[in-house]
Design an enzyme around this catalytic site. Structure first.
Site, PDB file in Angstrom:
ATOM      1  N   GLU A  16      10.685  33.267-112.546  1.00  0.00           N
ATOM      2  CA  GLU A  16      10.640  34.639-113.073  1.00  0.00           C
ATOM      3  C   GLU A  16       9.315  34.851-113.801  1.00  0.00           C
ATOM      4  OE1 GLU A  16      14.218  36.339-114.849  1.00  0.00           O
ATOM      5  OE2 GLU A  16      12.989  37.025-116.533  1.00  0.00           O
ATOM      6  N   HIS A  77      13.278  43.385-110.608  1.00  0.00           N
ATOM      7  CA  HIS A  77      14.342  43.714-111.571  1.00  0.00           C
ATOM      8  C   HIS A  77      14.373  45.235-111.716  1.00  0.00           C
ATOM      9  CE1 HIS A  77      14.336  39.590-113.812  1.00  0.00           C
ATOM     10  NE2 HIS A  77      13.888  39.438-112.572  1.00  0.00           N
ATOM     11  N   ASP A 109      18.587  46.239-121.948  1.00  0.00           N
ATOM     12  CA  ASP A 109      19.010  46.139-123.350  1.00  0.00           C
ATOM     13  C   ASP A 109      18.897  47.483-124.027  1.00  0.00           C
ATOM     14  OD1 ASP A 109      19.906  43.550-123.830  1.00  0.00           O
ATOM     15  OD2 ASP A 109      17.860  42.772-123.792  1.00  0.00           O
ATOM     16  N   TYR A 143      26.405  35.821-118.041  1.00  0.00           N
ATOM     17  CA  TYR A 143      26.198  35.255-119.375  1.00  0.00           C
ATOM     18  C   TYR A 143      27.155  34.104-119.665  1.00  0.00           C
ATOM     19  CZ  TYR A 143      23.639  39.548-119.403  1.00  0.00           C
ATOM     20  OH  TYR A 143      22.754  40.536-119.058  1.00  0.00           O
ATOM     21  N   HIS A 147      28.230  37.920-122.975  1.00  0.00           N
ATOM     22  CA  HIS A 147      27.238  38.936-123.347  1.00  0.00           C
ATOM     23  C   HIS A 147      27.460  39.341-124.809  1.00  0.00           C
ATOM     24  CE1 HIS A 147      25.312  42.940-123.533  1.00  0.00           C
ATOM     25  NE2 HIS A 147      24.432  42.368-122.734  1.00  0.00           N
TER      26      HIS A 147
HETATM   27  P1  FAD Z   1      26.190  45.104-117.744  1.00  0.00           P
HETATM   28  O1  FAD Z   1      26.671  44.337-116.586  1.00  0.00           O
HETATM   29  O2  FAD Z   1      26.300  46.589-117.713  1.00  0.00           O
HETATM   30  O3  FAD Z   1      26.945  44.533-119.042  1.00  0.00           O
HETATM   31  C1  FAD Z   1      26.565  44.922-120.357  1.00  0.00           C
HETATM   32  C2  FAD Z   1      27.776  44.829-121.283  1.00  0.00           C
HETATM   33  O4  FAD Z   1      28.746  45.823-120.945  1.00  0.00           O
HETATM   34  C3  FAD Z   1      28.539  43.506-121.219  1.00  0.00           C
HETATM   35  O5  FAD Z   1      29.070  43.262-122.496  1.00  0.00           O
HETATM   36  C4  FAD Z   1      29.660  43.778-120.219  1.00  0.00           C
HETATM   37  O6  FAD Z   1      30.801  42.956-120.427  1.00  0.00           O
HETATM   38  C5  FAD Z   1      29.966  45.248-120.488  1.00  0.00           C
HETATM   39  N1  FAD Z   1      30.313  45.999-119.279  1.00  0.00           N
HETATM   40  C6  FAD Z   1      29.896  45.767-118.018  1.00  0.00           C
HETATM   41  N2  FAD Z   1      30.381  46.719-117.178  1.00  0.00           N
HETATM   42  C7  FAD Z   1      31.109  47.566-117.944  1.00  0.00           C
HETATM   43  C8  FAD Z   1      31.849  48.763-117.661  1.00  0.00           C
HETATM   44  N3  FAD Z   1      31.916  49.238-116.419  1.00  0.00           N
HETATM   45  N4  FAD Z   1      32.489  49.390-118.701  1.00  0.00           N
HETATM   46  C9  FAD Z   1      32.420  48.901-119.959  1.00  0.00           C
HETATM   47  N5  FAD Z   1      31.738  47.766-120.279  1.00  0.00           N
HETATM   48  C10 FAD Z   1      31.083  47.118-119.293  1.00  0.00           C
HETATM   49  N6  FAD Z   1      16.499  43.493-119.170  1.00  0.00           N
HETATM   50  C11 FAD Z   1      15.499  44.333-118.884  1.00  0.00           C
HETATM   51  O7  FAD Z   1      15.360  45.375-119.544  1.00  0.00           O
HETATM   52  N7  FAD Z   1      14.588  44.060-117.886  1.00  0.00           N
HETATM   53  C12 FAD Z   1      14.681  42.952-117.108  1.00  0.00           C
HETATM   54  O8  FAD Z   1      13.858  42.746-116.223  1.00  0.00           O
HETATM   55  C13 FAD Z   1      15.755  42.043-117.375  1.00  0.00           C
HETATM   56  N8  FAD Z   1      15.934  40.926-116.623  1.00  0.00           N
HETATM   57  C14 FAD Z   1      17.028  40.112-116.845  1.00  0.00           C
HETATM   58  C15 FAD Z   1      17.225  39.007-116.017  1.00  0.00           C
HETATM   59  C16 FAD Z   1      18.328  38.166-116.206  1.00  0.00           C
HETATM   60  C17 FAD Z   1      18.542  36.994-115.276  1.00  0.00           C
HETATM   61  C18 FAD Z   1      19.234  38.421-117.281  1.00  0.00           C
HETATM   62  C19 FAD Z   1      20.403  37.508-117.529  1.00  0.00           C
HETATM   63  C20 FAD Z   1      19.032  39.516-118.116  1.00  0.00           C
HETATM   64  C21 FAD Z   1      17.938  40.369-117.905  1.00  0.00           C
HETATM   65  N9  FAD Z   1      17.715  41.494-118.707  1.00  0.00           N
HETATM   66  C22 FAD Z   1      16.672  42.354-118.444  1.00  0.00           C
HETATM   67  C23 FAD Z   1      18.559  41.743-119.881  1.00  0.00           C
HETATM   68  C24 FAD Z   1      19.749  42.672-119.578  1.00  0.00           C
HETATM   69  O9  FAD Z   1      19.290  43.950-119.245  1.00  0.00           O
HETATM   70  C25 FAD Z   1      20.620  42.701-120.838  1.00  0.00           C
HETATM   71  O10 FAD Z   1      21.224  41.446-121.041  1.00  0.00           O
HETATM   72  C26 FAD Z   1      21.611  43.829-120.942  1.00  0.00           C
HETATM   73  O11 FAD Z   1      22.096  43.873-122.289  1.00  0.00           O
HETATM   74  C27 FAD Z   1      22.830  43.708-120.041  1.00  0.00           C
HETATM   75  O12 FAD Z   1      22.498  43.909-118.738  1.00  0.00           O
HETATM   76  P2  FAD Z   1      23.611  43.724-117.574  1.00  0.00           P
HETATM   77  O13 FAD Z   1      22.965  44.157-116.334  1.00  0.00           O
HETATM   78  O14 FAD Z   1      24.198  42.372-117.627  1.00  0.00           O
HETATM   79  O15 FAD Z   1      24.670  44.815-118.082  1.00  0.00           O
END
Ligand code: FAD
Length: 290
Positions: A16, A77, A109, A143, A147
């Site tokens: 990455e 991403h 985030d 996670y 998360h």
């Molecule tokens: P989600 O899957 O939406 O989950 C977020 C939270 O909401 C979790 O607590 C989950 O349990 C909950 N949730 C999920 N779906 C629902 C629903 N339908 N209703 C209610 N609650 C729900 N961030 C960036 O800005 N740019 C990047 O390039 C980037 N790259 C990343 C790469 C990796 C490998 C990882 C692990 C993270 C990366 N992140 C990046 C960080 C990521 O955006 C954050 O961790 C963010 O807080 C959660 O993203 P997610 O896609 O997992 O969210």
């Protein structure tokens, strides 16, 4: 190439990288990519600031260069919290136009820099949006230590399952420093019926600032073994770097021995560190299970 195919053949290794800050000369990213020449990751993923803006176009540009100039499969991403559906279409069209076939679909985030645009609240909505309109291979984040916003692990796994069912071909974990969290998580996902490959996200911790940032952002568990290492070498940057590399190699050797689907190395745009880890582990990746 859609990278989901790779998991059928081998233990995948991916890197990455992140686009340079707006204040930094853009050419530094090509120095990073030149520095990675000779290593053979299965793909390189390029991060995207959740605030969007100029950083987003850099992600497209760099992911395109990885694929079209360096000949390495790329993953872009795409965090959705700060973009509208109209903007998502523009970005996705541009990715498609640049020949990019793989997207890591994220929520992003929530931070003071990220104003929610209102069209997407969670990653599963972006995944559905892409799935309905395009033919991209879609990856998602997960996670092992839950998360930070989740009430509990059951809720987190249920949402993860929903996300996978929307059309995800593989998952990449947040970094972790204690492999036991990964193994417990892998077991829970299997019990929940999540059966896509899971790549383990490994970050070589090579300086003190990185550790402080990591704890603040991800709230991950810092094992005693890791803390002892930091305490001993924190005032000697070279020793701390070498110890951090050795720690990451140790984690990777254990994960590969335990049949991990893939290793996603958070390179922090540091080719020297990536090279040392690659050299130490690449022969292990080709060894098939009996
Ligand atoms: P989600 O899957 O939406 O989950 C977020 C939270 O909401 C979790 O607590 C989950 O349990 C909950 N949730 C999920 N779906 C629902 C629903 N339908 N209703 C209610 N609650 C729900 N961030 C960036 O800005 N740019 C990047 O390039 C980037 N790259 C990343 C790469 C990796 C490998 C990882 C692990 C993270 C990366 N992140 C990046 C960080 C990521 O955006 C954050 O961790 C963010 O807080 C959660 O993203 P997610 O896609 O997992 O969210």
């Amino acid at each position: 190439m859609k990278i989901s195919e790779l998991f059928k053949e081998k233990t995948v290794l991916s890197f990455e990288i992140f686009p340079p800050k707006p204040t930094t000369d853009e050419s530094v990213i090509y120095e990073t990519l030149n520095g990675l020449t000779g290593l053979h990751p299965d793909f390189i993923s390029v991060t995207y600031g959740a605030g969007g803006g100029k950083n987003g176009s850099k992600t497209i540009q760099i992911a395109s260069a990885v694929k079209n100039r360096y000949g390495i499969e790329s993953v872009a991403h795409l965090p959705c919290i700060g973009i509208t559906k109209k903007q998502a279409v523009q970005i996705l069209d541009s990715l498609k136009g640049n020949g990019i076939e793989n997207i890591l679909a994220l929520r992003g985030d929530i931070s003071p820099d990220t104003v929610p645009a209102g069209d997407f609240s969670h990653a599963n909505e972006l995944i559905e949006f892409i799935r309905e309109r395009y033919d991209f291979n879609i990856i998602a984040a997960c996670y092992p230590e839950v998360h930070s916003e989740s009430k509990n692990i059951v809720e987190d796994i249920n949402y993860l399952k929903q996300k996978v069912y929307c059309g995800v071909s593989h998952l990449i974990t947040q970094l972790f420093l204690d492999n036991d969290y990964f193994y417990a998580f892998r077991e829970r996902t299997a019990i929940a019926g999540i059966n896509v490959p899971i790549e383990a996200g490994i970050m070589p911790v090579t300086n003190k600032v990185q550790i402080e940032r990591m704890v603040k952002l991800c709230g991950i568990h810092l094992p005693n073994k890791f803390m002892k290492m930091i305490e001993r070498y924190e005032n000697n940057p070279e020793a701390l770097r070498d110890a951090g590399i050795a720690y990451a190699i140790d984690q990777i050797v254990d994960l590969i021995s335990q049949g991990v689907d893939g290793i996603h190395l958070y390179t922090m745009n540091n080719p020297y560190v990536a090279k040392r880890i690659y050299k130490a582990v690449h022969s292990l990746l080709a060894v098939q299970h009996c």
